[in-house]
Design an enzyme around this catalytic site. Structure first.
Site, PDB file in Angstrom:
ATOM      1  N   ASP A  91      -3.530  24.386  11.217  1.00 28.63           N
ATOM      2  CA  ASP A  91      -4.462  25.716  11.584  1.00 28.63           C
ATOM      3  C   ASP A  91      -5.546  25.973  12.759  1.00 28.63           C
ATOM      4  O   ASP A  91      -5.871  26.844  13.252  1.00 28.63           O
ATOM      5  CB  ASP A  91      -5.037  25.843  10.019  1.00 28.63           C
ATOM      6  N   GLN A  96       4.123  32.327   7.098  1.00 27.93           N
ATOM      7  CA  GLN A  96       3.506  31.008   7.616  1.00 27.93           C
ATOM      8  C   GLN A  96       5.075  30.484   7.907  1.00 27.93           C
ATOM      9  O   GLN A  96       6.087  31.756   7.499  1.00 27.93           O
ATOM     10  CB  GLN A  96       3.172  30.632   6.250  1.00 27.93           C
ATOM     11  N   GLU A 130      -3.938  14.672   0.739  1.00 26.03           N
ATOM     12  CA  GLU A 130      -3.638  16.138   2.637  1.00 26.03           C
ATOM     13  C   GLU A 130      -3.261  14.987   4.146  1.00 26.03           C
ATOM     14  O   GLU A 130      -1.892  15.976   4.235  1.00 26.03           O
ATOM     15  CB  GLU A 130      -4.617  17.061   2.463  1.00 26.03           C
TER      16      GLU A 130
HETATM   17  C1  GLC Z   1      -3.783  24.565   4.757  1.00 27.02           C
HETATM   18  C2  GLC Z   1      -3.196  24.175   5.971  1.00 27.02           C
HETATM   19  C3  GLC Z   1      -1.729  24.890   5.685  1.00 27.02           C
HETATM   20  C4  GLC Z   1      -1.753  24.554   4.742  1.00 27.02           C
HETATM   21  C5  GLC Z   1      -2.437  24.962   3.430  1.00 27.02           C
HETATM   22  C6  GLC Z   1      -2.292  24.678   1.742  1.00 27.02           C
HETATM   23  O1  GLC Z   1      -4.525  25.462   5.426  1.00 27.02           O
HETATM   24  O2  GLC Z   1      -3.285  23.992   6.871  1.00 27.02           O
HETATM   25  O3  GLC Z   1      -0.413  24.434   6.487  1.00 27.02           O
HETATM   26  O4  GLC Z   1      -0.191  25.296   3.929  1.00 27.02           O
HETATM   27  O5  GLC Z   1      -3.423  25.001   3.536  1.00 27.02           O
HETATM   28  O6  GLC Z   1      -2.044  23.695   1.443  1.00 27.02           O
END
Ligand code: GLC
Length: 438
Positions: free
Chosen positions: A166, A106, A401
């Site tokens: 994503d 990441q 979120e």
């Molecule tokens: C989702 C997000 C990502 C994040 C993960 C955990 O996959 O797109 O950026 O790290 O959730 O929160």
């Protein structure tokens, strides 16, 4: 009001704390995630420095012997998430950690997180910085040695989950040409939150297909570079690496690590130049993406484009042009201020979707990055605006979120989107309030 919400933010972190590290969100994301932990550590640093340090130590305990840092560390067991450790099966790599981890990464935030933690500690945590420094440096080395096939100073990502964003519409053209099998997938995310706010099933089949390929190649970087259909130079990912390099240069100077500092300076010189020449589109006046597999630019403007400000890439003039074109007069906010800052994808695009994950909604970590970017260029009006919009969303709805960017709908809405009690939303609220002048 703010005092009460600070207390709530602290409670969110405490609830998501798991004896050493913090999960992003109960049920939805029940393990340790890489860049989440970086942002979460900033929140902890204000309220409990030992927890901030533990968060980062736990993350680095999953580092591979070649410096690679996975996007998920499965310290614990949980049945509520797909794909789990058996799907990633990273032990196929000869470099894998002895812990269960994923085999993709990441955005590399640890360099600047380390510097912020040091600043928040009023510069008392230099021994902690020293403890972690070489491992973070090694992670940067991994990127330049393995993910920069043309030696440009720009590194690639090979999976959409590596971008952090994503399901941004930027990837649509890649999926269109990809003949992924129609796996029967046991999605768990859609059991926790509204499916219409999440990526589609077909998108998930592509995500899993890439992981199946990596396993076939035993996570070998050379094979991935040669064959992977998803090979992108992403503006957010590279901006994070460059900004983290800068922090490692400053911290390395304090620690008298001359060789490391020299190396980091050389990487950053090349990286900044290539970022400007290859990813800046003068017609769009924006930083875009480059598809390394297809050998062509991907001309999209998203919140990732603006991370370049945080890394100090544009000249003062270009930064002002970006501010005028996209924020003061343009699509991301504009004179009529139809959108709160900052939509994750260009609201003028036909692919913009204000409710679906990274196809439009506001995300708090990107807001934090862009806020600091505006500050870096003294764009105080925009820094104030993005901060006010961020606080408005968190204070109205709590620590969701992601959030709808359309200003008008907030008269009727009563919730944010995706998971609630989301750790980085809480952690960055704490940081934005306590650390406003950093
Ligand atoms: C989702 C997000 C990502 C994040 C993960 C955990 O996959 O797109 O950026 O790290 O959730 O929160």
């Amino acid at each position: 009001m703010q005092e009460q919400l600070l207390e709530k933010a602290k409670k969110v972190l405490e609830k998501n704390w798991q004896d050493g590290f913090t999960i992003p969100c109960e049920g939805l994301y029940p393990f340790q995630w890489n860049w989440d932990s970086g942002f979460i550590a900033l929140g902890w640093a204000h309220i409990d420095m030992e927890k901030a340090k533990s968060e980062l130590r736990y993350l680095l305990s999953g580092q591979w012997s070649n410096g690679f840092l996975p996007h998920i560390i499965f310290h614990n067991e949980a049945e509520t998430y797909f794909p789990g450790p058996e799907v990633h099966n990273s032990s196929l790599s000869p470099f894998a950690s002895r812990l269960k981890t994923s085999g993709i990464t990441q955005p590399p935030v640890l360099g600047f997180v380390l510097e912020e933690v040091y600043e928040i500690s009023e510069q008392s945590e230099l021994p902690f910085v020293e403890e972690l420094y070489d491992r973070v440096f090694m992670n940067h080395s991994y990127f330049y040695e393995n993910r920069d096939p043309h030696n440009e100073g720009l590194v690639y990502i090979c999976h959409n989950w590596e971008a952090g964003t994503d399901n941004t519409p930027v990837w649509d053209e890649i999926w269109k040409d990809l003949d992924s099998p129609e796996y029967q997938l046991e999605r768990r995310d859609t059991k926790h939150v509204d499916a219409s706010n999440r990526p589609s099933n077909r998108e998930y089949q592509h995500y899993i297909h890439l992981i199946e390929l990596f396993k076939e190649w035993k996570y070998d970087d050379a094979l991935i570079a040669q064959k992977c259909p998803f090979l992108i130079q992403d503006p957010l990912f590279n901006a994070m690496l460059i900004r983290s390099n800068e922090s490692l240069i400053r911290l390395g100077t304090l620690l008298h690590k001359e060789d490391a500092v020299r190396q980091l300076e050389a990487w950053n010189k090349k990286a900044k130049k290539s970022f400007q020449t290859k990813l800046y589109d003068p017609a769009l006046k924006a930083y875009i993406y480059f598809n390394l597999r297809a050998g062509k630019p991907m001309k999209f403007v998203s919140s990732s484009s603006f991370a370049s400000l945080f890394a100090g890439i544009p000249s003062k003039k270009e930064a002002t042009e970006i501010a005028n074109k996209y924020f003061r007069n343009g699509s991301f906010s504009g004179k009529n201020s139809a959108y709160l800052l900052c939509a994750s994808f260009n609201p003028e695009s036909t692919n913009f979707d204000p409710k679906r994950y990274w196809r439009g909604p506001v995300w708090i970590n990107l807001n934090w990055i862009i806020y600091h970017g505006f500050k870096r260029y003294d764009l105080e009006d925009l820094a104030d605006q993005i901060k006010a919009d961020t606080l408005f969303l968190l204070e109205k709805y709590g620590f969701y979120e992601y959030f709808d960017p359309r200003r008008a709908v907030h008269q009727q809405l009563d919730a944010g989107y995706g998971g609630n009690n989301f750790s980085w939303s809480a952690a960055l609220y704490i940081d934005l309030l306590k650390n406003a002048n950093v």
